[in-house]
Design a protein around this motif. Sequence first.
Motif, mmCIF file in Angstrom:
data_model
loop_
_atom_site.group_PDB
_atom_site.id
_atom_site.type_symbol
_atom_site.label_atom_id
_atom_site.label_comp_id
_atom_site.label_asym_id
_atom_site.label_seq_id
_atom_site.Cartn_x
_atom_site.Cartn_y
_atom_site.Cartn_z
ATOM 1 N N GLN A 171 -5.392 21.005 -6.572
ATOM 2 C CA GLN A 171 -5.802 19.846 -5.772
ATOM 3 C C GLN A 171 -5.933 18.658 -6.721
ATOM 4 O OE1 GLN A 171 -6.565 19.704 -2.338
ATOM 5 N NE2 GLN A 171 -6.732 17.507 -2.661
ATOM 6 N N VAL A 172 -5.124 17.620 -6.502
ATOM 7 C CA VAL A 172 -5.133 16.453 -7.385
ATOM 8 C C VAL A 172 -5.808 15.295 -6.653
ATOM 9 C CG1 VAL A 172 -3.728 14.893 -8.774
ATOM 10 C CG2 VAL A 172 -2.961 17.238 -8.389
ATOM 11 N N SER A 173 -6.736 14.653 -7.358
ATOM 12 C CA SER A 173 -7.432 13.511 -6.777
ATOM 13 C C SER A 173 -7.499 12.381 -7.791
ATOM 14 C CB SER A 173 -8.829 13.904 -6.313
ATOM 15 O OG SER A 173 -9.558 14.439 -7.387
ATOM 16 N N ARG A 174 -7.681 11.198 -7.278
ATOM 17 C CA ARG A 174 -7.826 10.002 -8.120
ATOM 18 C C ARG A 174 -8.948 9.168 -7.535
ATOM 19 N NH1 ARG A 174 -4.201 4.871 -8.132
ATOM 20 N NH2 ARG A 174 -5.251 3.691 -9.748
ATOM 21 N N ARG A 216 0.839 -1.215 0.000
ATOM 22 C CA ARG A 216 0.000 0.000 0.000
ATOM 23 C C ARG A 216 0.862 1.248 0.000
ATOM 24 N NH1 ARG A 216 -2.910 -2.964 3.763
ATOM 25 N NH2 ARG A 216 -1.980 -1.786 5.459
ATOM 26 N N ASN A 217 1.949 1.248 0.762
ATOM 27 C CA ASN A 217 2.831 2.410 0.821
ATOM 28 C C ASN A 217 3.498 2.656 -0.533
ATOM 29 O OD1 ASN A 217 4.180 4.574 2.063
ATOM 30 N ND2 ASN A 217 5.970 3.294 2.398
ATOM 31 N N ALA A 218 3.928 1.590 -1.195
ATOM 32 C CA ALA A 218 4.557 1.744 -2.506
ATOM 33 C C ALA A 218 3.559 2.304 -3.516
ATOM 34 C CB ALA A 218 5.107 0.402 -2.987
ATOM 35 N N GLN A 219 2.307 1.847 -3.473
ATOM 36 C CA GLN A 219 1.278 2.362 -4.375
ATOM 37 C C GLN A 219 0.992 3.833 -4.074
ATOM 38 O OE1 GLN A 219 -0.219 0.837 -7.053
ATOM 39 N NE2 GLN A 219 -0.994 2.899 -7.408
ATOM 40 N N ARG A 220 0.947 4.178 -2.799
ATOM 41 C CA ARG A 220 0.701 5.573 -2.397
ATOM 42 C C ARG A 220 1.831 6.478 -2.900
ATOM 43 N NH1 ARG A 220 -2.473 9.708 -1.407
ATOM 44 N NH2 ARG A 220 -1.644 11.100 0.147
ATOM 45 N N GLN A 221 3.077 6.028 -2.766
ATOM 46 C CA GLN A 221 4.203 6.822 -3.248
ATOM 47 C C GLN A 221 4.121 7.032 -4.756
ATOM 48 O OE1 GLN A 221 7.681 4.709 -1.666
ATOM 49 N NE2 GLN A 221 8.251 6.624 -0.669
ATOM 50 N N SER A 222 3.750 5.999 -5.464
ATOM 51 C CA SER A 222 3.608 6.107 -6.913
ATOM 52 C C SER A 222 2.507 7.100 -7.270
ATOM 53 C CB SER A 222 3.297 4.732 -7.498
ATOM 54 O OG SER A 222 3.024 4.826 -8.866
ATOM 55 N N ASP A 223 1.373 7.017 -6.582
ATOM 56 C CA ASP A 223 0.269 7.942 -6.844
ATOM 57 C C ASP A 223 0.672 9.386 -6.551
ATOM 58 O OD1 ASP A 223 -1.333 5.868 -7.634
ATOM 59 O OD2 ASP A 223 -2.595 5.864 -5.831
ATOM 60 N N VAL A 224 1.389 9.612 -5.462
ATOM 61 C CA VAL A 224 1.801 10.972 -5.102
ATOM 62 C C VAL A 224 2.774 11.529 -6.134
ATOM 63 C CG1 VAL A 224 3.111 12.323 -3.408
ATOM 64 C CG2 VAL A 224 1.335 10.753 -2.638
ATOM 65 N N LEU A 259 -2.803 6.096 -15.537
ATOM 66 C CA LEU A 259 -3.759 6.429 -14.484
ATOM 67 C C LEU A 259 -4.338 7.812 -14.761
ATOM 68 C CD1 LEU A 259 -1.736 5.265 -11.355
ATOM 69 C CD2 LEU A 259 -3.521 4.015 -12.561
ATOM 70 N N VAL A 260 -5.622 7.975 -14.469
ATOM 71 C CA VAL A 260 -6.289 9.256 -14.712
ATOM 72 C C VAL A 260 -6.454 9.983 -13.378
ATOM 73 C CG1 VAL A 260 -8.368 10.375 -15.553
ATOM 74 C CG2 VAL A 260 -7.482 8.359 -16.726
ATOM 75 N N LEU A 287 3.027 10.707 -9.361
ATOM 76 C CA LEU A 287 2.298 11.000 -10.593
ATOM 77 C C LEU A 287 1.380 12.205 -10.417
ATOM 78 C CD1 LEU A 287 1.465 7.337 -11.656
ATOM 79 C CD2 LEU A 287 3.235 8.838 -12.596
ATOM 80 N N ALA A 288 0.750 12.329 -9.244
ATOM 81 C CA ALA A 288 -0.107 13.485 -8.972
ATOM 82 C C ALA A 288 0.714 14.766 -8.935
ATOM 83 C CB ALA A 288 -0.845 13.289 -7.646
ATOM 84 N N GLN A 289 1.919 14.701 -8.404
ATOM 85 C CA GLN A 289 2.785 15.882 -8.370
ATOM 86 C C GLN A 289 3.142 16.322 -9.782
ATOM 87 O OE1 GLN A 289 6.252 15.467 -5.932
ATOM 88 N NE2 GLN A 289 6.899 17.573 -6.267
ATOM 89 N N MET A 290 3.378 15.366 -10.669
ATOM 90 C CA MET A 290 3.671 15.714 -12.053
ATOM 91 C C MET A 290 2.474 16.426 -12.691
ATOM 92 S SD MET A 290 5.589 12.213 -13.131
ATOM 93 C CE MET A 290 6.353 12.662 -14.655
ATOM 94 N N CYS A 291 1.268 15.936 -12.427
ATOM 95 C CA CYS A 291 0.061 16.574 -12.980
ATOM 96 C C CYS A 291 -0.086 18.000 -12.443
ATOM 97 C CB CYS A 291 -1.184 15.757 -12.617
ATOM 98 S SG CYS A 291 -1.373 14.230 -13.551
ATOM 99 N N ALA A 292 0.051 18.160 -11.133
ATOM 100 C CA ALA A 292 -0.118 19.482 -10.528
ATOM 101 C C ALA A 292 0.947 20.454 -11.031
ATOM 102 C CB ALA A 292 -0.056 19.377 -9.008
ATOM 103 N N GLU A 293 2.187 20.015 -11.072
ATOM 104 C CA GLU A 293 3.258 20.896 -11.536
ATOM 105 C C GLU A 293 3.074 21.266 -13.003
ATOM 106 O OE1 GLU A 293 6.928 18.969 -10.530
ATOM 107 O OE2 GLU A 293 6.856 19.705 -8.467
ATOM 108 N N ASN A 294 2.602 20.342 -13.824
ATOM 109 C CA ASN A 294 2.342 20.664 -15.232
ATOM 110 C C ASN A 294 1.321 21.786 -15.353
ATOM 111 O OD1 ASN A 294 4.125 18.769 -16.212
ATOM 112 N ND2 ASN A 294 2.556 17.224 -16.626
ATOM 113 N N GLU A 295 0.248 21.716 -14.587
ATOM 114 C CA GLU A 295 -0.787 22.743 -14.666
ATOM 115 C C GLU A 295 -0.294 24.076 -14.121
ATOM 116 O OE1 GLU A 295 -3.466 22.389 -16.438
ATOM 117 O OE2 GLU A 295 -2.860 20.324 -16.799
ATOM 118 N N LEU A 296 0.469 24.049 -13.036
ATOM 119 C CA LEU A 296 0.997 25.304 -12.486
ATOM 120 C C LEU A 296 2.019 25.929 -13.429
ATOM 121 C CD1 LEU A 296 1.347 24.335 -8.710
ATOM 122 C CD2 LEU A 296 -0.457 25.679 -9.807
#
Length: 121
Positions: free
Chosen positions: A103-106, A38-46, A81-82, A48-57
């Motif tokens: 704010q990034v959510s999945r 679960r921790n490894a999946q959470r790190q992966s999600d964070v 992942l979307v 990828l979410a950081q990449m999405c947020a930084e792209n938009e900013l």
Amino acid sequence: MKWLPKQRGFTLIEVLVALGIVAIALTAGLQATAALTRNAQRQSDVLLAQMCAENELIKVRLAKQMPGVGDASIRCEQAGLVFDVALAVRPTPNPNFLRIDAQVSRDEASVLRLSTVVGRY
């Protein structure tokens, strides 16, 4: 009558106690493995979410004009992942700057929130 030597071995109680201890140890190992997964999946999600947020900013920072105050929602796909990125542009006390929250959510679960301030060029 001849005395037979006492047979050596484990009793049924001793075997059951040993099996109980092994079962508890295996259950603890399984729970630890699940937590690591679960921790490894959470790190992966964070990540990828950081990449999405930084792209938009970065898109906002590279724009030729200041963004309008308000909210926007963008879909972002990373590694198959979307993610949903909600941008909130808010005024600041100084009219030359705007605060932007991403704010990034999945799957409707919040993953990451990034904020920045942009100014006039």
